[in-house]
Enzyme design. Sequence first.
Site, PDB file in Angstrom:
ATOM      1  N   ASP A 129       0.853  -1.200   0.000  1.00 20.22           N
ATOM      2  CA  ASP A 129       0.000   0.000   0.000  1.00 20.22           C
ATOM      3  C   ASP A 129       0.882   1.241   0.000  1.00 20.22           C
ATOM      4  OD1 ASP A 129      -2.374   1.700   0.345  1.00 20.22           O
ATOM      5  OD2 ASP A 129      -3.342  -0.181   0.898  1.00 20.22           O
ATOM      6  N   HIS A 155      -2.852   3.143  -4.635  1.00 22.22           N
ATOM      7  CA  HIS A 155      -2.222   2.629  -3.408  1.00 22.22           C
ATOM      8  C   HIS A 155      -0.802   2.142  -3.681  1.00 22.22           C
ATOM      9  CE1 HIS A 155      -5.617   3.100  -0.685  1.00 22.22           C
ATOM     10  NE2 HIS A 155      -6.416   2.671  -1.646  1.00 22.22           N
ATOM     11  N   GLU A 173      -9.925   2.777  -5.066  1.00 19.57           N
ATOM     12  CA  GLU A 173      -9.455   4.124  -4.735  1.00 19.57           C
ATOM     13  C   GLU A 173      -8.240   4.544  -5.573  1.00 19.57           C
ATOM     14  OE1 GLU A 173     -10.842   4.195  -0.065  1.00 19.57           O
ATOM     15  OE2 GLU A 173      -8.917   3.289  -0.534  1.00 19.57           O
TER      16      GLU A 173
HETATM   17  C1  ACM Z   1     -11.090  -0.634   0.461  1.00 17.59           C
HETATM   18  O1  ACM Z   1     -11.574  -0.682   1.586  1.00 17.59           O
HETATM   19  N1  ACM Z   1     -10.423   0.447   0.070  1.00 17.59           N
HETATM   20  C2  ACM Z   1     -11.216  -1.741  -0.466  1.00 17.59           C
END
Ligand code: ACM
Length: 525
Positions: free
Chosen positions: A187, A259, A323
């Site tokens: 991440d 991410h 995201e």
């Molecule tokens: C998530 O909770 N961003 C998949």
Amino acid sequence: MCLTWLFAFAGQAQVSYDIIPLPQHVEVAPKGEFTLVSGSVIAYPASQAGMQRNAEFLSDYVRTAIGMQLTPKGNAAKSAAITLKLGLKSENREAYELKVTKKGITIEGASEAGVFYGIQALRKVFGTEAADTLRLPYATLADAPRFPYRGVHIDCARHFFPVDFLKRYIDILALHGCNQLHWHLTDDQGWRFEVKALPDLAKKASIREETVVGRNLGIYDGQEYGRGLYYTQEQCREIVQYAAERHINVIPEIDLPGHMVAALSVMPELGCTGGPYKVWTIWGVSEDVLCAGTPKVMDFLKTVLSELADVFPSELIHIGGDESPRTRWQQCPKCQSKMKALGLKHESELQTYINKELEVFMAAKGRRLVGWDETLEGGLSENALVMSWRGIQGGIQAARLHHQVIMTPTGTCYFDYYQLKNQDAQPLGIGGYVPVSRVYEQEPVPAELTDEEKKYILGVQCNLWSEYIGSPQHMEFMLLPRLAAMSEVQWAQPQRKNLADFMKRLPRMQQLYKKLGYKACGKVE
Ligand code: ACM
Ligand code: ZN
């Protein structure tokens, strides 16, 4: 609905068939009991390594929980008090039947996994009080999981969790009959998977300068975090094997194209702006993502996924996809010319282009991709699975498109959310409110789907994101006892479920957690 058989003899342990998850079939005879004594034999079919392991698990569980000694022995059914066997006729390969008769205890499975689940049931029947003799009323329990996919997630990127804890986590999953560990490895705040072709990635991108304190209010702890905190491929293989012995598949996740700030910090040429970037020290969603128009990005992803596939035998490989803002792509000449070359109208289709290319690459290795529900936005690659997390709409849409779906909506499945109303009664968390009762009462198969579409709901999973979970103890507190509720959602047919009945069975499960040293939340809402 649930028969209560709580036997408390003087000097003897409590035995109860009121277990979690509640089996589909529980029948207790009105009279008669089998007496199990310490020193008895657990028989298994000799020369079957998986069945021997099953017998050893049972022996270990019973010794740990109640101090009774049971001895695994191959081909000893005649002299055994407990017999483990295969051959149960069932359409569900994970089914088991557990019988207590005057001859003893038999666990028959449709597979070694089925026997393993029968063993998990039996250890719960035995309870936690020390005993060298147990009287078990004659009974038949039979069960098979409702869903083939019964997942639990863990985020080891925001905070690192050591291998020994992951093994303990896997033991907890096994106790609850879960069969998938979704391992979030990378991440913005840390890259934790060793890639041998790119040694700097784990070595450098695992480290962040410091970490924000509390909720992104500009206060930092000033402490470097993560040096050396990544998993070597050898450690990953160790985890995979440990899980497989407990009938749990490990699905690794490399979250892309968003991410990715940690990776960009060591390879800035993979970003749209070229950086510089530094491993993130706050939580949230970064606008800096992998550049979809840079050919080196695809080389990078294929290198990482190749090594990942070498280490993880899982058919399912998670490529994240959540995201990932498209703001950089909108401004990046390379991304824009890629769109033109591919004839794409919207930046979301760039993400689909990446996913489709990776899908072909991984299909050649016999793998299928899983993505968060954002992967639906630009059109989903053909065989990909969808994890519906922003509610259930993504899951509904995917099922209608005949993609397999794993339900993990925030409102019922996010175990990083608070489990108690009073926020002062628990450590600082990300927010939200997902109490045990809400977990229990969810129905993962949306009523608005047709019977045909419902078949695409493969299962349900809880997620434990670790922005605010920095220690194993805290992780356990967030997981338990909510996982007990989740396990009944994963296993029980909806008509069998009853919250009040579950709540009556939960204290006994809490006793087992205590006996095993698991740090569960004591209060239940
Ligand atoms: C998530 O909770 N961003 C998949
Ligand atoms: Zn770009």
